[in-house]
Design a protein around this motif. Structure first.
Motif, PDB file in Angstrom:
ATOM      1  N   VAL A 169       1.431   5.599  -0.662  1.00 37.75           N
ATOM      2  CA  VAL A 169       1.100   6.989  -0.965  1.00 37.75           C
ATOM      3  C   VAL A 169       2.420   7.597  -1.431  1.00 37.75           C
ATOM      4  N   HIS A 170       2.496   7.888  -2.709  1.00 36.78           N
ATOM      5  CA  HIS A 170       3.762   8.275  -3.342  1.00 36.78           C
ATOM      6  C   HIS A 170       3.647   9.695  -3.893  1.00 36.78           C
ATOM      7  N   GLN A 196       0.874  -1.167   0.000  1.00 40.32           N
ATOM      8  CA  GLN A 196       0.000   0.000   0.000  1.00 40.32           C
ATOM      9  C   GLN A 196       0.914   1.220   0.000  1.00 40.32           C
ATOM     10  N   SER A 213      -3.491   0.684  -3.457  1.00 41.12           N
ATOM     11  CA  SER A 213      -3.816  -0.315  -2.452  1.00 41.12           C
ATOM     12  C   SER A 213      -4.590  -1.441  -3.093  1.00 41.12           C
ATOM     13  N   VAL A 249     -10.054   1.499   0.271  1.00 36.55           N
ATOM     14  CA  VAL A 249      -9.591   2.804   0.724  1.00 36.55           C
ATOM     15  C   VAL A 249     -10.819   3.556   1.235  1.00 36.55           C
ATOM     16  N   ILE A 266       0.452  12.886  -7.228  1.00 37.43           N
ATOM     17  CA  ILE A 266       0.385  12.009  -6.056  1.00 37.43           C
ATOM     18  C   ILE A 266      -0.285  10.712  -6.475  1.00 37.43           C
ATOM     19  N   HIS A 267       0.353   9.607  -6.157  1.00 34.54           N
ATOM     20  CA  HIS A 267      -0.154   8.291  -6.532  1.00 34.54           C
ATOM     21  C   HIS A 267      -0.491   7.521  -5.256  1.00 34.54           C
ATOM     22  N   ILE A 268      -1.737   7.043  -5.148  1.00 34.66           N
ATOM     23  CA  ILE A 268      -2.165   6.227  -4.010  1.00 34.66           C
ATOM     24  C   ILE A 268      -2.523   4.854  -4.558  1.00 34.66           C
TER      25      ILE A 268
END
Length: 182
Positions: free
Chosen positions: A112-113, A110, A123, A127, A119-121
């Motif tokens: 959060v980048h 998982q 999972s 979520v 921004i890349h999330i």
């Protein structure tokens, strides 16, 4: 009188304490319930310390797996009261991020980048966002999903711009099969 020998004799105990001030450790166990996370760590051969406090940055916390590595500081060079100041687990570390990028990640991939281009999330699990109000300010919003529920998991179909609707009955003739509202 040999000055060098005298200096070694006088500074020897101090040098030993300085050498013992910082160490590498392997985490054996973690107690996450106390105000400060407490760890059992293994340092040198047969050197195990219980209840070592872990200092974490304000607003950030984690619960590492046993086997993760740690940097431990022993104030004053005495091994009786250590403090874990950093934990690393190379088994799960996100690799090959670009210079300047930042990421939060866990052992389940998982992520959060904070990337250079946005921004890349990511999972594989659900979520959830819980808040009394959510405001999205954007030039464009794209929702790519085969099933969209507005206000709940089921409900009446909602017409989209361009859908054919019988204006007398309000029935959707063709178009949306994926958007519903309660």
């Amino acid at each position: 009188m040999d000055i060098a020998a005298t200096m070694r004799r006088l500074t020897g105990p101090l040098a030993g304490r300085i050498e013992m001030m910082i160490g590498r450790a392997v985490i054996a166990a973690i107690a996450d319930a106390p105000q400060a996370q407490a760890m059992q760590i293994e340092l040198l051969a047969d050197e195990v310390h219980d209840g070592v406090e872990r200092f974490q940055g304000y607003g950030f916390t984690s619960h590492p797996h046993p086997g993760a590595e740690a940097i431990v500081v022993f104030p004053g060079g005495t091994r009786s009261h250590g403090i874990v100041i950093q934990v690393e687990d190379r088994r799960y570390r996100l690799k090959n991020i670009a210079p300047g990028e930042v990421a939060l990640f866990d052992d389940l991939d998982q992520i959060v980048h904070l990337k250079r281009d946005g921004i890349h999330i990511e999972s594989l699990n659900k979520v959830t966002i819980e808040a009394p109000d959510i405001e999205v300010i954007a030039d464009s919003v794209v929702i790519d999903s085969p099933d969209i529920g507005l206000g709940g998991a089921s409900g009446a179909k909602v017409a989209r711009v361009g859908d054919d609707v019988d204006l007398g009955t309000g029935k959707i003739i063709s178009g949306s099969d994926v958007v519903r509202a309660e």
